[in-house]
Design a protein around this motif. Structure first.
Motif, short mmCIF file in Angstrom:
data_model
loop_
_atom_site.label_atom_id
_atom_site.label_comp_id
_atom_site.label_asym_id
_atom_site.label_seq_id
_atom_site.Cartn_x
_atom_site.Cartn_y
_atom_site.Cartn_z
N CYS A 166 0.85 -1.19 0.00
CA CYS A 166 0.00 0.00 0.00
C CYS A 166 0.89 1.24 0.00
O CYS A 166 1.84 1.32 0.78
N ALA A 167 0.58 2.19 -0.87
CA ALA A 167 1.44 3.37 -1.01
C ALA A 167 0.63 4.54 -1.51
O ALA A 167 -0.46 4.38 -2.07
N ASP A 168 1.19 5.72 -1.31
CA ASP A 168 0.57 6.96 -1.79
C ASP A 168 0.92 7.14 -3.27
O ASP A 168 2.09 7.05 -3.64
N PRO A 169 -0.07 7.43 -4.12
CA PRO A 169 0.23 7.59 -5.55
C PRO A 169 0.78 8.95 -5.93
O PRO A 169 1.07 9.18 -7.11
N ASN A 170 0.94 9.86 -4.95
CA ASN A 170 1.29 11.25 -5.30
C ASN A 170 2.10 11.88 -4.17
O ASN A 170 1.73 12.89 -3.61
N GLN A 226 -1.69 9.01 1.76
CA GLN A 226 -1.23 8.80 3.14
C GLN A 226 -1.72 9.94 4.02
O GLN A 226 -0.99 10.88 4.33
N ARG A 227 -2.95 9.77 4.41
CA ARG A 227 -3.58 10.74 5.30
C ARG A 227 -4.14 9.98 6.49
O ARG A 227 -3.97 8.77 6.61
N ARG A 228 -4.79 10.71 7.37
CA ARG A 228 -5.37 10.07 8.54
C ARG A 228 -6.28 8.92 8.09
O ARG A 228 -7.11 9.07 7.21
N GLY A 229 -6.11 7.74 8.69
CA GLY A 229 -6.90 6.57 8.31
C GLY A 229 -6.22 5.68 7.29
O GLY A 229 -6.79 4.66 6.88
N PHE A 230 -5.01 6.05 6.86
CA PHE A 230 -4.31 5.28 5.83
C PHE A 230 -4.12 3.82 6.25
O PHE A 230 -4.48 2.90 5.50
N ILE A 231 -3.57 3.59 7.40
CA ILE A 231 -3.31 2.22 7.84
C ILE A 231 -4.62 1.46 8.06
O ILE A 231 -4.75 0.29 7.69
N ARG A 232 -5.61 2.13 8.63
CA ARG A 232 -6.90 1.47 8.88
C ARG A 232 -7.56 1.02 7.58
O ARG A 232 -8.12 -0.08 7.50
N ASN A 233 -7.45 1.84 6.56
CA ASN A 233 -8.14 1.54 5.29
C ASN A 233 -7.33 0.68 4.33
O ASN A 233 -7.86 0.27 3.30
N THR A 234 -6.08 0.44 4.66
CA THR A 234 -5.24 -0.32 3.73
C THR A 234 -4.70 -1.58 4.38
O THR A 234 -5.24 -2.66 4.21
N ILE A 241 9.03 31.87 8.93
CA ILE A 241 9.31 30.44 9.02
C ILE A 241 8.09 29.65 8.55
O ILE A 241 6.96 29.93 8.95
N GLY A 242 8.32 28.65 7.73
CA GLY A 242 7.26 27.75 7.28
C GLY A 242 7.37 26.40 7.97
O GLY A 242 8.47 25.85 8.07
N VAL A 243 6.25 25.88 8.44
CA VAL A 243 6.21 24.54 9.02
C VAL A 243 5.01 23.80 8.45
O VAL A 243 4.04 24.42 7.99
N HIS A 244 5.07 22.48 8.50
CA HIS A 244 3.92 21.69 8.06
C HIS A 244 2.90 21.56 9.18
O HIS A 244 3.26 21.50 10.37
N LEU A 245 1.64 21.46 8.77
CA LEU A 245 0.54 21.15 9.68
C LEU A 245 -0.10 19.87 9.18
O LEU A 245 -0.07 19.56 7.99
N VAL A 246 -0.69 19.11 10.11
CA VAL A 246 -1.21 17.79 9.78
C VAL A 246 -2.72 17.77 9.87
O VAL A 246 -3.30 18.25 10.85
N GLY A 247 -3.34 17.19 8.86
CA GLY A 247 -4.76 16.89 8.95
C GLY A 247 -5.67 18.07 8.69
O GLY A 247 -5.24 19.22 8.52
N TYR A 278 -1.43 17.90 3.53
CA TYR A 278 -2.38 17.40 2.53
C TYR A 278 -2.31 18.21 1.24
O TYR A 278 -2.32 17.66 0.15
N GLY A 279 -2.23 19.53 1.38
CA GLY A 279 -2.09 20.40 0.22
C GLY A 279 -3.20 20.21 -0.81
O GLY A 279 -4.29 19.71 -0.52
N ASP A 280 -2.91 20.65 -2.00
CA ASP A 280 -3.83 20.49 -3.13
C ASP A 280 -3.48 19.18 -3.84
O ASP A 280 -2.52 19.13 -4.61
N TYR A 281 -4.27 18.15 -3.58
CA TYR A 281 -3.92 16.82 -4.08
C TYR A 281 -4.09 16.68 -5.59
O TYR A 281 -3.67 15.69 -6.17
N SER A 282 -4.71 17.69 -6.21
CA SER A 282 -4.83 17.65 -7.68
C SER A 282 -3.50 17.99 -8.34
O SER A 282 -3.35 17.81 -9.55
N LYS A 283 -2.54 18.48 -7.55
CA LYS A 283 -1.23 18.85 -8.08
C LYS A 283 -0.19 17.84 -7.58
O LYS A 283 -0.39 17.19 -6.55
N PRO A 284 0.95 17.74 -8.28
CA PRO A 284 1.94 16.74 -7.88
C PRO A 284 2.56 17.06 -6.52
O PRO A 284 2.88 18.21 -6.23
N ASN A 285 2.70 16.03 -5.70
CA ASN A 285 3.48 16.08 -4.47
C ASN A 285 3.15 17.29 -3.59
O ASN A 285 4.02 18.14 -3.33
#
Length: 291
Positions: A50-54, A89-97, A152-158, A185-192
């Protein structure tokens, strides 16, 4: 039929009355025989991943990530072929895969991960500071005074924008107003989408990004401007906020046999694993990335 070319139809003679009939039968059977040969060439065993396609540099559906490469390496050693189930690979990834039985292996989980049975770690990486080389300053530690005056830029989750360890470290030092959050999560319609934060850095929308090392190690050399990548310090913010993590592959908790098999392959193929990680610029704890 798939294992032997029929003796009576071997093209050993074309003269006489049997020749035309033999050639006709051969023409009719060749596609079937070719299909049989193709089937025999493919491993019958599947390594279900199981892996993220993007989500480069980790994985994508084109097989361009280092986790794709590692999956192929493990499968090849098993005499298997990789079969992917793609899931963001978002919240629930392991549960759903993995836990839903959609696959048997996830290529990257923290070694203390409780929702799976992790293998022994195959790399150890760290959060890093990333900034432009022409910025006119250096950053080595969360305690550097420069962090109080630059953007400063940092990532936020969920969806609820939970804080990552760097956001907590900055917050405990009172560094809040000059911090900008970028959702993983970002804009998933765009790469990475997680790489957006480094694009913002290259555009001078922020001055420093604090991100997970493998992301920076891969995208910093591709940013179009020279970037410096520096492991954060300290590695653990007291009383206990770690920035360095061991990474394993993960199987279902009951799949002890598969875990042991994967561990043996990772040990046997250690040099190839390290070469793949180097190729993608994955910084390992204690080693400085080279953008």
């Amino acid at each position: 039929m798939c294992s032997r070319f029929p003796e009576a139809l071997t093209p050993r003679g074309t003269s006489g009355g049997e020749g035309p009939l033999r050639r006709l039968l051969l023409l009719l059977l060749l596609p079937l025989l070719a299909a049989c040969a193709e089937t025999q060439a493919k491993p019958s065993r599947e390594l279900r991943v199981c892996a993220d396609p993007n989500n480069l540099p980790f994985s994508n559906e084109k097989g361009e990530g280092f986790e794709n490469r590692l999956a192929e390496l493990v499968a090849r050693d098993m005499g298997a072929r990789v079969k992917y189930t793609w899931w963001a690979q978002r919240r629930g990834f392991i549960r759903n895969t993995l836990r839903a039985g959609e696959c048997d292996l996830v290529m990257g989980v923290p070694s203390g991960f409780e929702l799976a049975l992790p293998t022994r770690p195959y790399y150890r990486s760290t959060y890093v500071f990333v900034y432009r080389r022409d910025a006119g300053f250096e950053v080595r530690s969360f305690d550097d005074p420069v962090l109080k005056r630059v953007k400063i830029g940092v990532h936020l989750v969920g969806d609820d924008y939970s804080n990552t360890p760097p956001a907590h470290a900055l917050g405990t030092r009172g560094i809040i107003r000059n911090v900008r959050g970028y959702t993983l999560y970002g804009d998933y319609s765009k790469p990475n989408p997680p790489a957006d934060i480094l694009t913002a850095l290259a555009r001078k929308e922020i001055d420093v990004a604090v991100v997970w090392g493998p992301l920076a190690g891969y995208f910093a050399p591709r940013a179009g401007v020279p970037l410096e990548v520096v492991p954060v310090s300290p590695q653990i913010d007291l009383p206990f906020l770690p920035f360095v993590f061991d990474i394993s592959m993960g199987v279902r908790r009951e799949d002890v046999k598969l875990k042991e098999e994967v561990e043996a392959i990772l040990a046997r193929r250690r040099a190839e694993v390290e070469a793949i990680l180097d190729e993608y610029g994955v910084p390992r704890a204690g080693r400085r990335a080279k953008p």
